[in-house]
Structure formats: structure tokens, C-alpha cells
Design a protein around this motif. Sequence first.
Motif, short mmCIF file in Angstrom:
data_model
loop_
_atom_site.label_atom_id
_atom_site.label_comp_id
_atom_site.label_asym_id
_atom_site.label_seq_id
_atom_site.Cartn_x
_atom_site.Cartn_y
_atom_site.Cartn_z
N UNK A 155 26.36 -17.28 -34.56
CA UNK A 155 26.61 -18.70 -34.86
C UNK A 155 27.27 -19.39 -33.68
N UNK A 159 25.41 -22.23 -31.28
CA UNK A 159 26.03 -23.55 -31.19
C UNK A 159 26.39 -23.89 -29.76
N UNK A 162 23.99 -24.86 -26.60
CA UNK A 162 23.69 -26.28 -26.46
C UNK A 162 24.26 -26.87 -25.17
N UNK A 163 25.47 -26.41 -24.78
CA UNK A 163 26.11 -27.05 -23.62
C UNK A 163 25.62 -26.51 -22.28
N UNK A 192 20.69 -32.22 -32.36
CA UNK A 192 21.73 -31.50 -33.12
C UNK A 192 21.21 -31.02 -34.47
N UNK A 193 20.26 -31.75 -35.04
CA UNK A 193 19.66 -31.27 -36.30
C UNK A 193 18.93 -29.96 -36.05
N UNK A 195 19.54 -27.74 -33.66
CA UNK A 195 20.50 -26.66 -33.40
C UNK A 195 21.11 -26.17 -34.72
N UNK A 196 21.49 -27.11 -35.57
CA UNK A 196 22.08 -26.73 -36.85
C UNK A 196 21.09 -25.93 -37.69
N UNK A 199 20.78 -22.42 -36.24
CA UNK A 199 21.95 -21.61 -36.56
C UNK A 199 21.88 -21.11 -38.00
N UNK A 200 21.51 -22.01 -38.89
CA UNK A 200 21.43 -21.66 -40.31
C UNK A 200 20.36 -20.60 -40.55
#
Lengths: 219, 224
Positions: A155, A159, A162-163, A192-193, A195-196, A199-200
Motif C-alpha cells: 500500500x 501510494x 506516485x511521487x 489519483x483515482x 492510484x487509489x 492500491x485497493x
Amino acid sequence: MNIFESTAAWFTAEGAWAGAGGIIQRTTEHLGYSALVLLIAALIAFPLGLLVGHTGKGENLVVALTGALRALPTLGLLTLFALWLGLGLTAPIAALVILAISPLLAGVYAGIAAVDPITVDAARAQGMTEWQILSRVEIPLALPLIFGGIRNAALQVIATVTIVAYINLGGLGRFLIDGLAVRDYSRMVGAVLLVAALALLVDLLLAGLQRLTTPAGTS
Amino acid sequence: MNWLSSNLDYVAQLAALHVLQALIPLVAGTLIALPLARLAVGRRRDGRSTELSTTAGKVRRATVINSAALLYTIPSLALFVLMPLILGTSITSLLNVYVALSLYVLAMMVRSSVDAFESVSPITLEAATAMGYTPVRRFWMVELPLAIPVMVAGLRVALVSNISMVSVGAVIGIQSLGTLFTDGLRRNIPAEIIVGIVGTVLLALVLDRVLAALGAWNTRWRKA
């Protein structure tokens, strides 16, 4: 057009998914970086965690190390390594490996250390070698906590990958940083949607894997 | 060191912003988490736990804990970016960080507050009831103080992770010690980045100590 409509438009625009710089390519890059980071971190954290958990030696060191690593800001390491090592893949991988070691090490160490000493003694009394005790008794019983560590690390890595776009690499963060540069808010929201969701999805997959590999009777 | 001495004011200002962005959500998130967690534990009027005895209790507990865990899978940077959509703020507003990090603290503290309340022995609560404590008074005078040690352990984890997440906001232009990373990279000043890293770690260590000391002070009976 409000932000929901424009984000939907971004997702459905021609060439949004396939091709160079499309969503599919960026997602593959994102997953590739994440997998590489987790693999390297696991190669460091697993032997160390198994050794400390099994022998009980160096526990204080592991607790101090995981605490200190957690406080280190990944963005700081990333930018510093980028200045020192240049804009290749080495800088972000090194920074993210440091991030991932902490949860992996904590999970492996805590899992092995939490195995009931009576069970371990029983295995020893049965004539098992130390290696057999570790591989056939301690690791299977520690799997729930080990998986907890892996899911935690995955996770955090997904997340934080991304950077890496911030230092001119790919991944889904590319959309975020490029969108920010031209104030294209729908692209940032789309990024961001994604990436989220990623992750999920990975967490769900790992949870399923955890269920399959955990021996009956342990929770 | 030269860089630090000539930019001390700037660094101090960023550090203050950093502390603010870490602490305000810590307090706000915890204040929301406490009642939720207490609700999830679910005790009968005499203080005995209902959690293991009824299906409704189990479902309630699982719902609170699992929805909190789900929140935690959303990356912090994602929340910072999505907040303006929900709050109508500008993208660099501090309010985005406050609300986003409050949600993380909420997620973490619901879990550890449930553990904290469950760590309080039901026998102690029954004893308090027998001594004539009303449920409200029993909560404030017995249950909550006894839950503090486990709760402080959770708070310390939340605080340290808050401090490291705050710096990520710098990527989208929210000022904190993380700004030293983005600025140092752009202007090619490694010293600036090192000051930022050391500052962030120091901040985490110091505030963690303060929190631990506060927790110890509030549970002085443990040493008596």
C-alpha cells in the motif's frame, strides 16, 4: 462542464488508455516500479526478520530501526538521491526500498517472535532441526502477520511511487505532475483515482493470497 | 550548515507550518474516533462487553473497523488532490491537509481505540458500577483513563506517520518542511534537502517523546 464530467471525459478521451503515455503504459510502469521495490526490500527484510525473530537476538535493533525508518520522509530521500545519483531509476528505487523495509521487517519479525515458544520447544523435542523449525513451524504460523507487513508495504509503495514522477520518471504520478503543471485538474483527479483503485486492487489480491496460504487454525 | 544559518527564519516558519499540519488533524481525528470506537465496542449498562455475545455487536464492530481500514488504502497525495472537490477549497489550501490527514488519524485511531477500550477489564467496570458510578461517570473516571496507555501507543504511530505524510503535500505546492525537498531539488542545493530530512526526523522524535511523556503523566497511577 463540472469536474466530474471533465474527469469522465479525460478517462474516455481518444488515446487516453492505449499508446505511449496512455493509462495502460503508466499503470504498467507504476506496477513495475512497485514490484521491483518490494522485491528488493523483501530480499533485505525477510532474512533479517527471520533471523532476529528465530534467534531473539538483536530485537532492540530491529525495533529501533523500523521506528527510525518510518520517520524518514520519502520525498526528502527521493530528491536527495536524485541530486546525488542523477535522474535515473536508481534514486527512486533506493528511496522507496528504504520506505518498504520498515513494514516488511516489522511484519516478519513480529510474526516469528509471536509464535508460542511452547510450540517451538515441542518441535525441537520432536527432533526437528532449527531450519525445519523455522520453515515448517514458525513461518507458517507467522504468515498472517507476515502478510500484514507485505500488504502494508505494498500500500505504501504503490501510494508513494506516485511521487517518482516528480523527478521525471513515469508511473501514474506522471498525470498528476503534468496536470498540476498546466492546471488541468481533471487529469490530476483521474491520476489519483487510478492510484487509489490500483492500491485497493493489489490489497484485495494480497488478501486473497493470504487466505489461500494461511494454515487452518491460525487467523 | 551555511545554508541553514542563512535561512534559519525560513526553516523555522516551515517547521511551524509542518507541526500545525500534523497536530491539528491528530486532535480532530482522535476526537471523532473516540465516540465511534466506544460505540463499536458496545457494553451493557453494567459495563460488561456485549461484543462477543451478540451478532449485532459483532457486525457493528466489524463495520466500524473495516470501513476505517478501507480509508487507509487511499494514498495521501490522492486525498490532498481530491479534497478541493469535496470542500471547494483551492488546491494549495491548508484545509485540504487538515481534513485529509484527519481522516487518516480517524482510520488509525478507531482501530487502536477499540483495542484500548477492550483492554479495560470488565471486572474493573463492574466494580465501579457496584460502587455506585453512573455509566457516564464510570466512562470518564474509570474506563477512559484506563484506556489511555493503549490509546497513546496508537496516537504515537499516527503522529509519526502524519509528520511524514505532511511533507508529501509539497509536491502539489502546500508549504511545510517538505518544501525544502522540492525547492532543494529545483535549485540543486543538497544541504537544503538534508536540513529538511533532519528537521522532519527531529520533529517526529521530539513530538513523539512529548506525546509519550503526556501519556505517562496522565497515567501516573501506573508507577505509584
